[in-house]
Design an enzyme around this catalytic site. Structure first.
Site, PDB file in Angstrom:
ATOM      1  N   HIS A 182     -11.577  12.360   3.852  1.00  0.00           N
ATOM      2  CA  HIS A 182     -11.856  12.543   5.273  1.00  0.00           C
ATOM      3  C   HIS A 182     -11.954  14.048   5.561  1.00  0.00           C
ATOM      4  O   HIS A 182     -11.666  14.874   4.693  1.00  0.00           O
ATOM      5  CB  HIS A 182     -10.744  11.911   6.121  1.00  0.00           C
ATOM      6  CG  HIS A 182     -10.766  10.411   6.087  1.00  0.00           C
ATOM      7  ND1 HIS A 182     -10.027   9.682   5.194  1.00  0.00           N
ATOM      8  CD2 HIS A 182     -11.454   9.501   6.827  1.00  0.00           C
ATOM      9  CE1 HIS A 182     -10.257   8.395   5.376  1.00  0.00           C
ATOM     10  NE2 HIS A 182     -11.116   8.251   6.366  1.00  0.00           N
ATOM     11  N   ASP A 230     -23.154  12.719  11.414  1.00  0.00           N
ATOM     12  CA  ASP A 230     -22.083  13.052  12.368  1.00  0.00           C
ATOM     13  C   ASP A 230     -21.097  11.901  12.537  1.00  0.00           C
ATOM     14  O   ASP A 230     -19.949  12.099  12.885  1.00  0.00           O
ATOM     15  CB  ASP A 230     -22.695  13.339  13.751  1.00  0.00           C
ATOM     16  CG  ASP A 230     -22.976  14.812  13.966  1.00  0.00           C
ATOM     17  OD1 ASP A 230     -22.485  15.643  13.164  1.00  0.00           O
ATOM     18  OD2 ASP A 230     -23.691  15.128  14.939  1.00  0.00           O
ATOM     19  N   LYS A 260     -11.905  -4.469   8.706  1.00  0.00           N
ATOM     20  CA  LYS A 260     -10.718  -4.140   9.498  1.00  0.00           C
ATOM     21  C   LYS A 260     -10.613  -5.038  10.734  1.00  0.00           C
ATOM     22  O   LYS A 260      -9.515  -5.470  11.117  1.00  0.00           O
ATOM     23  CB  LYS A 260     -10.753  -2.660   9.915  1.00  0.00           C
ATOM     24  CG  LYS A 260     -10.398  -1.724   8.767  1.00  0.00           C
ATOM     25  CD  LYS A 260      -9.002  -2.047   8.305  1.00  0.00           C
ATOM     26  CE  LYS A 260      -8.335  -1.038   7.472  1.00  0.00           C
ATOM     27  NZ  LYS A 260      -6.966  -1.423   7.077  1.00  0.00           N
ATOM     28  N   GLY A 269       0.838  -1.208   0.000  1.00  0.00           N
ATOM     29  CA  GLY A 269       0.000   0.000   0.000  1.00  0.00           C
ATOM     30  C   GLY A 269       0.862   1.243   0.000  1.00  0.00           C
ATOM     31  O   GLY A 269       0.526   2.231   0.642  1.00  0.00           O
ATOM     32  N   TYR A 310     -16.817  -1.558   6.319  1.00  0.00           N
ATOM     33  CA  TYR A 310     -15.374  -1.294   6.376  1.00  0.00           C
ATOM     34  C   TYR A 310     -14.806  -1.725   7.733  1.00  0.00           C
ATOM     35  O   TYR A 310     -13.753  -2.363   7.814  1.00  0.00           O
ATOM     36  CB  TYR A 310     -15.117   0.198   6.135  1.00  0.00           C
ATOM     37  CG  TYR A 310     -13.691   0.625   6.290  1.00  0.00           C
ATOM     38  CD1 TYR A 310     -12.758   0.364   5.287  1.00  0.00           C
ATOM     39  CD2 TYR A 310     -13.259   1.294   7.440  1.00  0.00           C
ATOM     40  CE1 TYR A 310     -11.434   0.757   5.426  1.00  0.00           C
ATOM     41  CE2 TYR A 310     -11.941   1.696   7.588  1.00  0.00           C
ATOM     42  CZ  TYR A 310     -11.033   1.423   6.577  1.00  0.00           C
ATOM     43  OH  TYR A 310      -9.729   1.808   6.719  1.00  0.00           O
ATOM     44  N   SER A 329      -8.306   0.049  12.203  1.00  0.00           N
ATOM     45  CA  SER A 329      -8.865   1.402  12.160  1.00  0.00           C
ATOM     46  C   SER A 329      -9.569   1.706  13.475  1.00  0.00           C
ATOM     47  O   SER A 329     -10.122   0.804  14.110  1.00  0.00           O
ATOM     48  CB  SER A 329      -9.870   1.494  11.015  1.00  0.00           C
ATOM     49  OG  SER A 329     -10.611   2.696  11.102  1.00  0.00           O
ATOM     50  N   SER A 330      -9.588   3.000  13.833  1.00  0.00           N
ATOM     51  CA  SER A 330     -10.278   3.364  15.078  1.00  0.00           C
ATOM     52  C   SER A 330     -11.785   3.122  14.968  1.00  0.00           C
ATOM     53  O   SER A 330     -12.473   3.041  15.986  1.00  0.00           O
ATOM     54  CB  SER A 330      -9.987   4.816  15.451  1.00  0.00           C
ATOM     55  OG  SER A 330     -10.340   5.672  14.394  1.00  0.00           O
ATOM     56  N   CYS A 331     -12.300   2.978  13.723  1.00  0.00           N
ATOM     57  CA  CYS A 331     -13.733   2.680  13.607  1.00  0.00           C
ATOM     58  C   CYS A 331     -14.023   1.211  13.894  1.00  0.00           C
ATOM     59  O   CYS A 331     -15.173   0.786  13.852  1.00  0.00           O
ATOM     60  CB  CYS A 331     -14.282   3.100  12.252  1.00  0.00           C
ATOM     61  SG  CYS A 331     -13.631   2.174  10.879  1.00  0.00           S
TER      62      CYS A 331
END
Ligand code: GFB
Length: 310
Positions: free
Chosen positions: A180, A270, A141, A11, A137, A108-110
């Site tokens: 983003h 949000d 992850k 990547g 997504y 990822s933080s998500c």
């Protein structure tokens, strides 16, 4: 990791991957394999395996896979999930088959539940529902995270997982549909300044809070954990402080030098109310981010202007 070890950044065309290549070169690592368009097609298992067989990398940074902002996650959920599942499965399997000494995978933080206790700690993973705007997504992850843990458990390989704060910086995606928040607002503010528009739209209420990390600092953290961390538990890669989207938009407005108004468009989502990482384990190993948020934004804006002007 020695300076002449073979290193593959899977990547290397992404925001974080290109920052990693810059960091590795600046720290004297000279044997990067698969750079530019000489790397494999990460979506093709055979191409990846042939590449690993030929180049035998010692260390792998797995920072590939498509990503995007809150709207990209709503418009392209299948693409984002499929791309990440394919890429990570191929790279992790080939890294194992060809004896890679160590691999770092970025989740990822998500991947954290929407209402997990803040700041986010590793033991909150899988304890509640995810933020609905990015479930596909996030699940991809989480799958990558658990794939690394599973390979570590079954095959005793040194595969580790980092969870970064929201990254931004040089080489970011500035396309409004997919970007983003930081590159999107830089783009909108710059355009509005040039065209003397009275206001710009900021999505959502402005109340959500986010922690950001400059991609070059994150790349430095990736190198640091590659050298100093080996555990099946993922490690958070942050160390900054969170701020609200309204505060961020005001800061961006000042850096860009835009005089107009911010118009909060509450028809847009949000997302998570707050995303801030507890990076105590990383900080206690001795790592610190080097770049203040305002300087990092200024460097990103300068890069955008040079690129847009060019
Ligand atoms: O950066 P962003 O898209 O990522 O949005 P997330 C952060 C916040 O900024 C949200 C607001 O509350 C947005 O509504 N925002 C305001 C904007 N104006 C804008 C704008 O013009 N563009 C964008 N994009 N946002 C993503 C996840 O969530 O974070 C991904 O969807 C991934 O899966 C990534 O995890 C790190 O933090 O909300």
């Amino acid at each position: 990791m020695e300076q002449n070890d073979k290193i593959f950044v899977a990547g290397n065309d992404t925001l974080i991957g290109s920052a990693l290549v810059r960091q590795l070169k600046s720290q004297g690592y000279s044997s990067l394999v698969g750079q530019g368009d000489r790397g494999p097609d990460l979506r093709d298992a055979r191409s990846v395996d042939t590449f690993f067989a030929a180049h035998k990398p010692d260390y792998v940074f797995l920072v590939a896979g498509e990503s995007g902002g809150i709207l990209a996650n709503q418009h392209y959920p299948a693409q984002l999930m499929r791309d990440n599942l394919l890429v990570q499965t191929h790279v992790i399997e080939s890294a194992y088959r060809h004896g890679v000494r160590k691999l770092l995978y970025l989740a990822s933080s998500c991947s954290y539940p929407k209402h997990a206790a803040q700041p986010l700690q590793i033991d909150s993973l899988l304890t509640g529902p995810l933020e609905p705007t990015n479930v596909p997504y996030s699940v991809a992850k989480l799958a990558g995270l658990h794939l690394c843990q599973a390979y570590r458990q079954q095959y005793q390989v040194d595969f580790i997982v980092g969870i970064p704060a929201n990254a931004f910086g040089i080489g970011d995606d500035f396309a409004l549909e997919t970007a983003h928040v930081i590159p999107a607002l830089i783009h909108k503010l710059h355009w509005a300044k040039l065209h003397k528009q009275p206001s710009i739209d900021v999505w959502g209420t402005g109340q959500p809070r986010r922690e950001f990390v400059f991609a070059d600092d994150l790349a430095d953290a990736c190198l640091f954990v590659m050298q100093h961390y080996s555990n099946s538990l993922p490690i958070n890669l942050g160390g900054g402080t969170d701020l609200s989207i309204r505060e961020l938009a005001e800061l961006l407005k000042a850096v860009v030098g835009y005089q107009g108004r911010l118009n909060f468009d509450t028809s847009k989502p949000d997302g998570m109310p707050l995303k801030a990482l507890d990076s105590t384990p990383l900080l206690s190993l001795g790592w610190q981010p080097q770049t203040a948020l305002e300087s990092a934004i200024a460097a990103t804006y300068q890069w955008f202007r040079e690129t847009a002007d060019g």
